[in-house]
Design an enzyme around this catalytic site. Structure first.
Site, short mmCIF file in Angstrom:
data_model
loop_
_atom_site.label_atom_id
_atom_site.label_comp_id
_atom_site.label_asym_id
_atom_site.label_seq_id
_atom_site.Cartn_x
_atom_site.Cartn_y
_atom_site.Cartn_z
N ASP A 297 -36.89 50.17 92.72
CA ASP A 297 -37.01 48.76 93.07
C ASP A 297 -38.43 48.33 92.70
OD1 ASP A 297 -36.64 46.21 93.97
OD2 ASP A 297 -35.96 46.75 95.98
C1 BGC Z 1 -35.61 43.42 95.24
C2 BGC Z 1 -34.52 43.88 94.32
C3 BGC Z 1 -34.58 43.13 93.03
C4 BGC Z 1 -35.93 43.36 92.41
C5 BGC Z 1 -36.10 42.67 91.08
C6 BGC Z 1 -36.94 43.46 94.58
O1 BGC Z 1 -37.87 42.81 95.36
O2 BGC Z 1 -35.64 44.21 96.40
O3 BGC Z 1 -33.28 43.71 94.94
O4 BGC Z 1 -33.56 43.55 92.18
O5 BGC Z 1 -36.92 42.87 93.30
O6 BGC Z 1 -36.17 41.31 91.26
#
Ligand code: BGC
Length: 733
Positions: A297
C-alpha cells in the site's frame, strides 16, 4: 476517547492530478459491458497519456513478445536479458508524478510495457474524469447478489482498461469489524462468507476485462486511527485470523485467481503487513500457493527485508526497493534470487494479461463512462437500497396523484453525498441529486417542493471573536489552537472545521477534551461538522490540532429559520422525505461517533413532529444511530449510491423497483454495544489493538451476548407493491 495530539496517520503529500476531460462524441453511448475492451477504448481515445507510448517496436529483438511458448518460458527468456537495474525498475515505485497512482515505466529495449495500477473499489479514481462513479462496496454488498457483483466488476475493469490502467486497486475486502472504521463504506460486510462470495464474483468481473485485480488490504486492516504506525499493532488469534479476517483473501486468490494482492498499513501480531513473513509467505504463498505478486500500500513497506518476506513491489516511492535493494543485493545481504522471484511474479502476470502481445491503447483522458455502465450503477443502487422501516405502509408512493411531497435536507440537493472519501473517491461524470430524481419521477397530480432545512456546512459563519477567546487563528501549516467558547444561548449548535491540506492527515476538533471531529482532508469533503448541545452562559474549551483554516458554527437561533421553513413545508405536504447524509466517512480517519453530522437528527425530529408521513433516506456508508426512529414512518438506507443517486432513489420511492437490500452489517443500538467497545480493542491503547472479541465480530457478537441491535444483519424488506410483484427472499450467495 483518543487524545487528538497522540494520533498520527501516514503523512503523504498526496497529489491528485487535474486531468482535462476530453470532449467525446456521443458515439460512446452504445458501448456495452461485454464489448471487447481494447476496441471500445481505442474508439474513445483522443489524447492524454497512453501507457504503451515509448515502447520500442518488438522487431526480432524481443522474441518473448510474439512467442507462443508457455508463460514461464517467456518470462525466463526475458529475464535472461535483464540487468540488475532493469529488475529493480520493475519492483520499485517511480514517484507520484506518473499517469497512474502506482506505476512502473516501460523498458523499451526489452519491449516491457509500462504498467499502470489505478484505484479503486468503486470505479476509476485518483482524480481521473470521464468515468462512472459506482455505488460504494457496501451498497453492492447490500444487494447480496454475486451476479451483480460480477457486472459491477466488469464495469470497473472495462473503465480501467479504457483509461490504460492494467490493474485495478480493489476490491477492498477487509472485514467491517467496527462501524467507526472510516472505510466501512468501501468494504463489503462483517460476514466472511458474504464478503468472500461477492469479492470473488467482483474480481472475476474485473479480470474478465483484461485488467488485473489487486485485492486489498492484506490483512486485518480495520481502522484508520494509528494506521501505518506501530500503534496499529493488531493482536489477533489464529482462529479469528483464519475464520474472520483471511477468508475473503483466500476466496480472491483461490476462487477468483486475483492477479495481485496489496499488503496493508496494519501491523499484525508484531510485524507490519508488508514485512510479515507469516502472512505473505507462510499463508499466501506456502499455504495458498498464490502465484501472483504483492504490492505495498502507499508507503506501507517498512524495510528492504520485504524482499525476503513476500512484498514484490514497493509503491509509489522507492525508499526500500530502489538504491537500498540494489546495494543489499550487491553486498549479498539479500540474494539476487529473491529479486528474480519478485520480478518473475510480476512479469508472469504481465504476460498473463497480454500486456506484451496486446499493448494497451487506453488513455487517461479517454471518456470511458457509458450509459450501459451507468445503468449497472443504478441497478446496484436500487438492489442495495435497504428498507428498514415502513409503517402504514407509507412506501411506495403512488405513481400519480401522490399529493405534495416535501423534500428536505441539504443532502437532497445542495450538498448531496454520493460517495465516501479518500483514494476510493471517484469523480462522477454527471449526477442526479435526490431532489432531481424525485422531481423527474413524480407523476401527474404530484407536487414536489424543496426545503433545505439546514445551512450547508461550508456556508456557516466563523465563530465570532466575541464568543471565542482568544479569537480562532488558523493553523494552515499544522499546530494547535485552544480557546474558550462562551455559549450565548441554550440548545443544539453545529460546529464545523475545515482542513484545507488535501493531504490525508487529520485535523481534530475537541470540546472540553473530548474529540468531536476528525477531518482528514481527503477528496471530496474538507469541512466536517457535528452537533453539540451547549448551555447559555457556560464556557467550553474548544481545541483544534492539525492543519485547519476555518472554525465555523451555527447557533440554535441561526439554525432555527431553516428548520422552521422545513417544518412549514412538511406541515402542508402529504409526505415529507428527509434526505440525510454522513459525508465524514473517509480513508485516513475513523468516525468519533455514529451520529449524523450537522443538526440532521434535530431536523428529522422537527419534521417528523410536523408530518406523521415522514420518510428518512440515509446516504451513508456505515451504521448510524437513529434517535428519531420511533417518530418517523419509514427509513430507507440508500448507502452511497454513486452518481445516479436520485434516479435509483426515485425508482424505489415510487415503487418502480424493489428496494432489494438487506443489511450486510449489523446496526448497533448505540456505540456501547459494538464488539470492539473498549479503547484497548478500538482504536487501541497506543501500542496494540486487541482483537480480543476473537471470532465474535458483527452478528456473531450480538448472538453470543444476547444483545438486540437496532437492526440485525440481514434486515431489509421489499415495499408492499413490489412484494406482490417481485417477492424474493434475501439472495444468500
Ligand atoms: C490506500 C489504498 C490505495 C492507495 C493508492 C492508500 O492510501 O490505502 O487503498 O489503493 O492509497 O491510492
Amino acid at each position: 476517547m483518543v487524545v487528538a495530539g497522540v494520533r498520527r496517520v501516514l503523512l503523504r503529500g498526496r497529489r491528485y492530478w487535474v486531468r482535462r476531460l476530453v470532449a467525446v462524441a456521443a458515439a460512446v453511448a452504445l458501448a456495452g459491458l461485454m464489448a471487447v475492451p481494447a476496441v471500445a477504448a481505442q474508439a474513445r481515445t483522443t489524447g492524454g497519456t497512453n501507457v504503451a507510448a515509448g515502447r520500442a517496436a518488438p522487431g526480432g529483438s524481443c522474441p518473448w513478445v510474439t512467442s507462443t511458448a508457455p508463460i514461464s518460458q517467456r518470462v525466463a527468456q526475458l529475464m535472461g536479458h535483464m540487468s540488475l537495474s532493469q529488475e529493480i525498475s520493475m519492483v520499485e515505485g517511480h514517484g507520484t508524478s506518473n499517469p497512474y497512482v502506482f506505476y512502473t515505466p516501460p523498458i523499451s529495449s526489452l519491449c516491457i510495457p509500462a504498467f499502470g495500477l489505478e484505484d479503486g473499489p468503486a470505479g476509476v479514481a485518483d482524480g481521473l474524469t470521464g468515468v462512472t462513479q459506482m455505488p460504494a462496496g457496501v451498497a453492492l454488498a447490500a444487494a447480496w447478489d454475486p451476479s451483480l457483483a460480477q457486472q459491477y466488476g466488469q464495469v470497473i475493469g472495462a473503465e480501467e482498461f479504457g483509461k490504460g490502467a492494467s490493474a485495478n486497486l480493489g476490491p477492498t475486502v477487509n472485514i467491517d469489524r467496527d462501524p467507526r472504521w472510516g472505510r466501512s463504506f468501501e468494504a463489503l460486510s462483517e460476514d466472511p462468507f458474504l464478503n468472500s462470495t461477492l469479492d470473488a464474483a467482483e474480481i472475476n468481473g474485473v479480470q474478465s476485462q483484461d485488467v488485473m485485480a489487486q485485492v486489498k488490504h492484506f490483512a486485518a486492516y480495520n481502522q484508520e486511527t494509528f494506521r501505518n504506525t506501530p500503534a496499529d499493532n493488531v493482536i489477533v488469534d489464529n482462529r479469528a485470523e483464519q475464520e474472520i479476517y483471511l477468508p475473503s483473501f483466500y476466496a480472491a486468490v483461490k476462487q477468483a485467481n486475483a492477479a495481485s494482492v496489496m499488503c496493508a498499513y496494519s501491523m499484525v501480531n508484531g510485524s507490519f503487513s508488508c514485512n510479515n513473513s507469516y502472512l505473505e509467505t507462510s499463508v499466501l504463498r506456502d499455504a495458498w500457493g498464490f502465484p501472483g505478486f504483492v504490492t505495498s500500500d502507499y508507503g506501507a513497506l517498512h524495510s528492504t527485508q520485504g524482499a525476503l518476506q513476500g512484498t514484490d513491489m514497493e509503491q509509489p516511492e522507492n525508499t526500500y526497493y530502489g538504491t537500498a535493494l540494489t546495494s543489499a543485493i550487491r553486498k549479498g545481504t539479500i540474494p539476487r534470487s529473491a529479486l528474480n522471484t519478485m520480478v518473475q511474479r510480476i512479469l508472469t502476470q504481465l504476460f498473463g494479461y497480454n500486456l506484451f502481445s496486446q499493448p494497451r491503447t487506453g488513455s487517461t483522458s479517454a471518456t470511458v463512462t457509458t450509459p450501459a455502465n451507468q445503468a449497472v450503477g443504478t441497478t446496484v443502487a436500487e438492489e442495495g437500497t435497504t428498507l428498514l422501516k415502513n409503517s402504514g405502509p407509507v412506501l411506495p408512493f403512488p405513481a400519480s396523484n401522490a399529493g405534495t411531497i416535501a423534500v428536505i435536507g441539504p443532502a437532497a440537493s445542495t450538498s448531496p453525498a454520493y460517495a465516501g472519501g479518500g483514494s476510493a473517491y471517484v469523480i462522477p461524470s454527471s449526477t442526479v441529486t435526490p431532489l432531481a430524481g424525485i422531481q423527474a419521477a413524480a407523476g401527474s397530480g404530484t407536487n414536489v417542493v424543496y426545503s433545505q432545512g439546514l445551512p450547508t456546512d461550508t456556508s456557516l459563519p466563523s465563530i465570532p471573536p466575541g464568543n471565542l477567546s482568544p479569537a480562532y487563528s488558523a493553523t494552515p501549516s499544522g499546530g494547535s489552537y485552544t480557546g474558550t467558547l462562551t455559549a450565548p444561548e441554550t440548545g443544539t449548535y453545529v460546529l464545523a472545521l475545515t482542513n484545507p491540506c488535501g493531504c490525508y492527515t487529520p485535523a481534530y476538533l475537541s470540546l472540553n477534551g473530548q474529540q468531536i471531529l476528525d477531518d482528514p482532508s481527503t477528496p471530496p469533503v474538507h469541512t466536517y461538522s457535528v452537533a453539540v448541545s451547549l448551555t447559555a452562559g457556560q464556557r467550553y474549551t474548544l481545541s483544534v490540532s492539525g492543519q485547519s483554516s476555518q472554525l465555523l458554527w451555527g447557533t440554535p437561533s441561526a439554525l432555527a429559520p431553516s428548520i422552521n421553513a422545513a417544518v412549514t413545508a412538511a406541515k402542508s405536504a402529504s409526505t415529507a422525505v428527509v434526505v440525510v447524509s454522513d459525508d465524514t466517512e473517509s480513508e485516513a480517519a475513523d468516525r468519533p461517533s455514529l451520529n449524523l453530522p450537522s443538526a440532521q437528527d434535530q431536523l428529522i425530529e422537527a419534521v417528523a413532529a410536523a408530518n406523521p408521513n415522514t420518510v428518512v433516506v440515509i446516504n451513508a456508508g456505515a451504521p448510524i444511530e437513529m434517535p428519531w426512529l420511533p417518530q418517523v414512518a419509514a427509513v430507507l438506507d440508500d448507502w452511497y449510491p454513486g452518481q445516479s443517486s436520485g434516479t435509483s432513489l426515485a425508482s424505489v420511492l415510487f415503487g418502480q423497483t424493489n428496494p432489494g437490500g438487506h443489511l450486510p452489517v449489523t446496526f448497533p443500538a448505540s456505540l456501547g454495544q459494538v464488539p470492539a467497545s473498549t479503547t484497548a480493542q478500538f482504536p487501541g491503547n497506543g501500542s496494540q489493538v486487541q482483537y480480543s472479541e476473537g471470532i465474535d465480530v458483527g452478528y456473531r457478537w450480538y448472538d453470543a451476548n444476547n444483545l438486540t441491535p437496532l437492526f440485525p444483519f440481514g434486515s431489509g424488506s421489499p415495499t408492499p407493491s413490489s412484494r406482490s410483484a417481485t417477492c424474493r427472499s434475501p439472495r444468500a450467495p
